[in-house]
Design an enzyme around this catalytic site. Structure first.
Site, PDB file in Angstrom:
ATOM      1  N   MET A  25     -11.761  -5.007   6.296  1.00 43.70           N
ATOM      2  CA  MET A  25     -10.842  -4.100   6.998  1.00 43.70           C
ATOM      3  C   MET A  25     -10.479  -4.701   8.358  1.00 43.70           C
ATOM      4  SD  MET A  25     -10.202  -1.500   5.032  1.00 43.70           S
ATOM      5  CE  MET A  25      -9.178  -0.655   6.245  1.00 43.70           C
ATOM      6  N   GLY A  76       1.010  -2.150   4.185  1.00 41.33           N
ATOM      7  CA  GLY A  76       1.519  -0.791   4.021  1.00 41.33           C
ATOM      8  C   GLY A  76       2.835  -0.615   4.745  1.00 41.33           C
ATOM      9  N   ASP A  82      -4.678   3.941  -1.600  1.00 46.26           N
ATOM     10  CA  ASP A  82      -5.693   4.406  -0.650  1.00 46.26           C
ATOM     11  C   ASP A  82      -6.097   5.847  -0.939  1.00 46.26           C
ATOM     12  OD1 ASP A  82      -5.980   2.131   1.135  1.00 46.26           O
ATOM     13  OD2 ASP A  82      -3.900   2.494   1.707  1.00 46.26           O
ATOM     14  N   ASP A 121      -7.028  -5.852   4.805  1.00 46.00           N
ATOM     15  CA  ASP A 121      -6.291  -4.587   4.777  1.00 46.00           C
ATOM     16  C   ASP A 121      -6.197  -4.009   6.186  1.00 46.00           C
ATOM     17  OD1 ASP A 121      -5.166  -2.171   4.048  1.00 46.00           O
ATOM     18  OD2 ASP A 121      -6.950  -1.409   3.018  1.00 46.00           O
ATOM     19  N   HIS A 155      -1.625  -1.361  -3.964  1.00 42.39           N
ATOM     20  CA  HIS A 155      -2.865  -0.946  -3.301  1.00 42.39           C
ATOM     21  C   HIS A 155      -2.793   0.570  -3.086  1.00 42.39           C
ATOM     22  CE1 HIS A 155      -6.346  -1.544  -0.607  1.00 42.39           C
ATOM     23  NE2 HIS A 155      -5.785  -0.615   0.160  1.00 42.39           N
ATOM     24  N   GLY A 167      -2.766  -3.636   9.285  1.00 43.65           N
ATOM     25  CA  GLY A 167      -1.988  -4.361  10.290  1.00 43.65           C
ATOM     26  C   GLY A 167      -1.464  -5.704   9.822  1.00 43.65           C
ATOM     27  N   MET A 188      -8.491   8.916   0.122  1.00 39.04           N
ATOM     28  CA  MET A 188      -9.251   9.390   1.287  1.00 39.04           C
ATOM     29  C   MET A 188      -9.681  10.836   1.077  1.00 39.04           C
ATOM     30  SD  MET A 188      -6.889   7.881   4.342  1.00 39.04           S
ATOM     31  CE  MET A 188      -6.160   6.232   4.250  1.00 39.04           C
ATOM     32  N   MET A 216     -11.862   5.429   0.035  1.00 43.32           N
ATOM     33  CA  MET A 216     -12.448   5.735   1.342  1.00 43.32           C
ATOM     34  C   MET A 216     -13.030   7.141   1.232  1.00 43.32           C
ATOM     35  SD  MET A 216      -9.411   4.015   3.549  1.00 43.32           S
ATOM     36  CE  MET A 216      -8.365   3.987   2.098  1.00 43.32           C
ATOM     37  N   PHE A 248      -5.830   5.498   8.396  1.00 46.63           N
ATOM     38  CA  PHE A 248      -4.410   5.645   8.694  1.00 46.63           C
ATOM     39  C   PHE A 248      -3.671   4.313   8.567  1.00 46.63           C
ATOM     40  CE2 PHE A 248      -6.848   8.759  11.032  1.00 46.63           C
ATOM     41  CZ  PHE A 248      -6.230   9.943  10.649  1.00 46.63           C
ATOM     42  N   GLY A 249      -2.414   4.398   8.169  1.00 44.05           N
ATOM     43  CA  GLY A 249      -1.565   3.217   8.169  1.00 44.05           C
ATOM     44  C   GLY A 249      -0.969   3.005   9.558  1.00 44.05           C
ATOM     45  N   GLY A 250      -0.317   1.871   9.721  1.00 42.45           N
ATOM     46  CA  GLY A 250       0.439   1.624  10.936  1.00 42.45           C
ATOM     47  C   GLY A 250      -0.374   1.306  12.170  1.00 42.45           C
ATOM     48  N   HIS A 261      -8.556   1.653  -3.496  1.00 42.15           N
ATOM     49  CA  HIS A 261      -9.450   1.548  -2.329  1.00 42.15           C
ATOM     50  C   HIS A 261      -9.983   2.945  -2.036  1.00 42.15           C
ATOM     51  CE1 HIS A 261      -9.600   0.542   2.302  1.00 42.15           C
ATOM     52  NE2 HIS A 261     -10.789   0.769   1.800  1.00 42.15           N
ATOM     53  N   SER A 302       0.847  -1.199   0.000  1.00 38.71           N
ATOM     54  CA  SER A 302       0.000   0.000   0.000  1.00 38.71           C
ATOM     55  C   SER A 302       0.878   1.244   0.000  1.00 38.71           C
ATOM     56  CB  SER A 302      -0.882   0.011   1.248  1.00 38.71           C
ATOM     57  OG  SER A 302      -1.450   1.299   1.397  1.00 38.71           O
TER      58      SER A 302
HETATM   59  C1  DX5 Z   1      -6.019   2.125   6.000  1.00 36.02           C
HETATM   60  C2  DX5 Z   1      -5.678   1.758   4.581  1.00 36.02           C
HETATM   61  C3  DX5 Z   1      -4.674   0.688   4.457  1.00 36.02           C
HETATM   62  C4  DX5 Z   1      -3.309   1.070   4.990  1.00 36.02           C
HETATM   63  C5  DX5 Z   1      -2.732  -0.151   5.641  1.00 36.02           C
HETATM   64  O1  DX5 Z   1      -7.098   2.994   5.991  1.00 36.02           O
HETATM   65  O2  DX5 Z   1      -6.846   1.312   3.904  1.00 36.02           O
HETATM   66  O3  DX5 Z   1      -4.552   0.245   3.112  1.00 36.02           O
HETATM   67  O4  DX5 Z   1      -2.424   1.512   3.997  1.00 36.02           O
HETATM   68  O5  DX5 Z   1      -1.584   0.193   6.309  1.00 36.02           O
HETATM   69  P1  DX5 Z   1      -0.842  -0.813   7.299  1.00 36.02           P
HETATM   70  O6  DX5 Z   1      -0.501  -2.030   6.523  1.00 36.02           O
HETATM   71  O7  DX5 Z   1       0.324  -0.033   7.770  1.00 36.02           O
HETATM   72  O8  DX5 Z   1      -1.835  -1.136   8.411  1.00 36.02           O
HETATM   73 ZN    ZN Z   2      -6.542   0.320   1.906  1.00 37.68          ZN
END
Ligand code: DX5
Ligand code: ZN
Length: 231
Positions: free
Chosen positions: A139, A199, A37, A177, A35, A179, A39, A70, A145-147, A68, A10
Site C-alpha cells: 500500500m 483508481g 476494493d 496500490d 481492481h 496514488g 471495505m 479491507m 479512500f481513493g485520491g 482487495h 480500481s
Molecule cells: C485505497 C484503495 C485503492 C484506491 C486507489 O484504499 O485500496 O485501491 O482505489 O485509489 P487511487 O489510485 O485514487 O489512489
Molecule cells: Zn485497493
C-alpha cells in the site's frame, strides 16, 4: 519477464451506481484485471460493497478480478468472494491473527492468494508466509479512500521486496496500490512492482482508455530510457 507490468483500474473511483457500464469504459486490450476494493467500515473507515458486485462484474465483463479485501473476519467472507468469481483475493496482514490459515483458505477456495501491507507494516511481518502467497500488495497510501497522495517510502519497500523475491527465487506478483499516476508509475515500476493499481488516475478522467494508456506510455518511456529496475 523482468520488464512486465500492467495497470489495474480500481473501480473505487468509478460511479458506484453503474459498475458494469463503468468497467466497460476500460475494456481495451491492455487491461486484463479490474481492481475491486471491498471495505467494511471496521478495518477501514469507509464502506463499499460485497460479493454481489463482484458477481455482477464477473457475469457482465470479460475482466479477471483482483479483489482487495479491507475487512476484518476475512475467513468468513473468503468463500463468498471466491464463489462470486474473484481470481485474486488479497487480505491485509493487519486484519487478523491467523494469516497463514487465512491465505490457505483462499487457495482452498481456488482463488489466488494475496497479502497486503499498510504503509507502516514491515516486510518482516510476512517473511514466513511468502511461500503461501501468489501476490504481495504494497500500500502506497493508507487504505480506505481513493485520491490520496502517494507515500514515497513505498518505493524502498517495493525494492526490498523485489530483492527478496529474486534472491529466494519466489514467484509472487508485486502489486502497488494508492496514488499511482503517470508520474509515480515509472517510479514504482523501476522499484520492482508488476501490478500497478490506478483508481482516480483512470476513472477520475473522462477519457479512461486515454488515461490508462498515458500511464502505460510513461512506464514504457522509462523503460526505453534504459532506466532499469533498481533490482
Ligand atoms: C485505497 C484503495 C485503492 C484506491 C486507489 O484504499 O485500496 O485501491 O482505489 O485509489 P487511487 O489510485 O485514487 O489512489
Ligand atoms: Zn485497493
Amino acid at each position: 519477464m523482468a520488464n512486465s507490468f500492467q495497470i489495474l483500474p480500481s473501480i473505487l473511483a468509478a460511479d458506484h451506481g453503474r459498475f458494469v457500464e463503468e468497467a466497460q469504459t476500460v475494456d481495451i486490450p491492455e487491461i486484463e484485471y479490474l481492481h475491486i476494493d471491498v471495505m467494511d467500515g471496521h478495518f477501514v473507515p469507509n464502506i463499499t460493497f460485497g460479493p454481489q458486485v463482484v458477481a455482477s462484474l464477473k457475469k457482465h465483463t470479460r475482466f479477471r478480478l483482483d479483489v482487495h479485501l479491507m475487512i476484518e473476519n476475512v475467513d468468513r467472507y473468503t468463500p463468498a468472494f471466491a464463489e462470486a468469481g474473484a481470481d485474486i483475493i488479497t487480505i491485509h496482514q493487519e486484519a487478523g491473527p491467523h494469516l497463514h490459515r487465512s491465505l490457505a483458505l483462499i487457495r482452498d477456495c481456488r482463488a489466488r492468494a494475496g497479502v497486503a501491507l499498510n504503509p507502516a507494516t514491515p516486510l518482516e511481518s510476512i517473511r514466513w508466509v511468502l511461500d503461501a502467497v501468489d501476490l504481495v500488495l504494497i500500500m502506497s497510501v493508507n487504505p480506505g479512500f481513493g485520491g490520496q497522495k502517494f507515500i514515497p517510502a513505498a518505493l524502498q519497500k517495493i525494492a526490498e521486496l523485489r530483492a527478496i523475491k529474486e534472491r529466494e527465487k519466489l514467484s509472487f506478483i508485486i502489486e502497488v496500490d494508492g496514488g499511482v499516476d503517470a508520474k509515480t508509475a515509472p517510479q514504482v515500476w523501476s522499484a520492482g512492482a508488476e501490478f500497478l493499481v490506478a483508481g482516480s488516475a483512470v476513472f477520475g478522467k473522462t477519457d479512461r482508455p486515454g488515461a490508462a494508456r498515458e500511464i502505460i506510455a510513461a512506464v514504457e518511456r522509462a523503460q526505453q530510457r534504459g532506466q532499469s529496475r533498481l533490482v
